[in-house]
Design an enzyme around this catalytic site. Structure first.
Site, PDB file in Angstrom:
ATOM      1  CD  GLU A  85      51.132  35.865  31.358  1.00  0.00           C
ATOM      2  OE1 GLU A  85      50.674  35.565  32.311  1.00  0.00           O
ATOM      3  OE2 GLU A  85      51.051  36.507  30.383  1.00  0.00           O
ATOM      4  CD  GLU A 111      36.144  44.696  40.457  1.00  0.00           C
ATOM      5  OE1 GLU A 111      36.007  43.822  41.433  1.00  0.00           O
ATOM      6  OE2 GLU A 111      35.365  45.874  40.557  1.00  0.00           O
ATOM      7  CB  CYS A 131      37.598  37.578  44.026  1.00  0.00           C
ATOM      8  SG  CYS A 131      36.387  37.951  42.938  1.00  0.00           S
TER       9      CYS A 131
END
Ligand code: NAD
Length: 482
Positions: free
Chosen positions: A181, A253, A287
């Site tokens: 969002e 993930e 990440c």
């Protein structure tokens, strides 16, 4: 259609139609470089989600029956459109996520290339024929698993959603995807490329909403057959547990806390320059971002000096300015996290060598920060910073460095710098990680798999492995009637 701020007016995409949602409920979209509201995002109700699920169920029947050559053609057309629109998609991504234009347009271009890879791989989802008794044909077939419920975060607003969409569609699956969002227009512009390429209605459905409500509903629905999530470890564990309750496979993930081991025989200057470049990319919100710098004690001062130099050469600013090399953090939560982790490290006796605070201007800017003398019990060494903090720790022998690197429950990316082939081999064998780069800080490539071990998740994206989660394996044994 655009908002008063020139940002695309965000809509959901359900059953081939752009829509605002049943109740007109929305949330604001904020530009992290200015803290201005630049638009709003519609939030789905349960009725909207049910329409998306029905559409995905029907879309699956259409898409799985579409000849693979036609599926591939549509996906290649979508890739062409993404490449054509990369500059505009990049601007949209920068406005709502903050990363410099060079990074966001580069992300859009790589997205097109990743889609092409998956489009071609759709034609290689081979089964096999197994030798068996005469009169019997024993085969293994690979079939699309079914409609997918996918959830993606805000750090790669274009590439992130595309990894799920392109793998699922290549395998012959349909999707309901909830993109972030906080970066909804980027996902919408990506989905528009697929729609404009001629994807049949219902095959790809994009929704936004209250994340917990949406995931609970989509995971519980018997329509969805796979849950694909990218995001934080705690949310990943929650969604994996929910999926387990309804015996639904999941692809996870999740985050990491990537160690960089700089061995005694490495060049500390090259290692520092290389690792620093990777550290500040996307303001550390990746990440696989290098996040724990374990440097041999004999090199630590030279490495730190070069790292500080690289940090001070970064131009922090609005990603829309051509001179910016690092943008703001994508949301205020990350800014607060940087302040908390820095204060905690200092309280534990660490020394800030450069940076260490937010910039004195509107926007969620935090200075590239290098911290030394960080003790093991500082939060920064166990919690993924997901921001521009570089803690440097000295080690004395490789056993100690490997033990430190493997001491956390995470195992996503790891990096090593060494001149010795034998040491490189030891790092490859002993580092607990799904992705290892030696003597460079390579990003992900669509030809090869990415994914984690331990708490960093399971399943792989990229490479031929990317389709595995989206395909089922069916054994068919056919006794021929004489
Ligand atoms: P968060 O845990 O609140 O959310 C992470 C993502 O999951 C967001 O996109 C969010 O919308 C979504 N989410 C949250 N609750 C959900 C639910 N119940 N169902 C479905 N989706 C849900 O964290 P955040 O503040 O957005 O990001 C901070 C942390 O998340 C970082 O420290 C990092 O560890 C991790 N993160 C990882 C990645 C990644 O690529 N692996 C990407 C973004 C964030």
């Amino acid at each position: 259609m655009t908002t008063d701020h020139g940002h695309p007016a965000v809509r959901m995409y359900i059953a081939g139609e752009w829509c605002q949602g049943e109740t007109g409920r929305t949330a604001p979209i904020v530009n992290p470089a200015t803290e201005e509201v630049i638009g709003d995002v519609p939030l789905a109700t349960t009725a909207d989600l049910d329409r998306a699920l029905d559409a995905a169920a029907q879309g699956f029947q259409v898409w799985r029956a579409t000849p693979v050559t036609e599926r591939t053609r549509i996906l290649h057309t979508a890739a062409d459109l993404i490449a054509e629109r990369a500059a505009e998609i990049g601007r949209t991504a920068t406005r709502e996520q903050g990363k410099p234009l060079r990074e966001s347009t580069g992300e859009a271009r790589r997205t097109a290339a990743t889609l092409r890879w998956h489009a071609d791989d759709a034609r290689r989802a081979y089964g096999r024929i197994i030798p068996t008794d005469p009169g019997t044909v024993l085969t293994v077939r690979r079939e699309p698993i079914g409609p997918v419920a996918a959830f993606v975060p805000w750090n790669f607003p274009v590439g992130g959603p595309n990894r799920k969409i392109s793998s699922a569609l290549a395998a012959g699956c349909s999707l309901v995807i909830k993109a972030s969002e906080e970066t909804p227009a980027s996902a919408m512009e990506l989905v528009r490329c697929y729609a404009d390429a001629g994807l049949p209605p219902g095959v790809l459905n994009l929704v936004f909403g209250e994340p917990a409500e949406v995931s609970e509903h989509l995971i519980a629905s018997p329509v969805t057959r796979l849950v694909a999530f990218t995001g934080s470890v705690p949310v990943g564990k929650l969604l994996a547990a929910r999926s387990g309750q309804v015996m639904k496979p999941s692809l996870m993930e999740l985050g990491g806390h990537a160690p960089v081991i700089v061995c005694a025989d490495a060049d500390p200057v090259t290692a520092a320059r290389t690792a620093a470049r990777a550290k500040w990319a996307n303001a550390g919100q990746v990440c696989t971002s290098p996040s724990r710098f374990l440097v041999h004690a004999s090199l630590v001062e030279e490495f730190t000096a070069e790292f500080v130099k690289a940090a001070e050469a970064v131009t922090v600013g609005d990603g829309l300015d051509a001179s910016t090399t690092m943008g703001p953090l994508a949301n205020e939560r990350r800014l607060k996290a940087m302040e908390r982790l820095t204060a905690d490290a200092v309280a534990h006796g660490a020394e800030i060598r450069t940076g260490g605070e937010r910039l004195d201007r509107p926007g969620w800017f935090f200075a590239p920060t290098v911290i030394t003398g960080v003790p093991e019990d500082a939060e920064l060494l166990s919690e993924e910073p997901f921001g521009p903090l570089a803690p440097i720790v000295a080690f004395h022998d490789l056993d100690e460095a490997l033990a430190l690197a493997n001491s956390l429950p995470y195992g996503l990316a790891a990096y090593g710098f060494t001149d010795s082939a034998a040491t490189a081999e030891r790092l490859s064998a002993e580092l607990e990680a799904g992705i290892l780069s030696v003597n460079h800080c390579g990003g992900s490539v669509h030809e090869a798999p990415s994914g984690g071990v331990k708490d960093s998740g399971y399943g792989r994206e990229g490479g031929p492995e990317a389709l595995d989660a989206y395909l089922i394996t069916k054994r068919v044994s056919h006794l021929l009637v004489p």
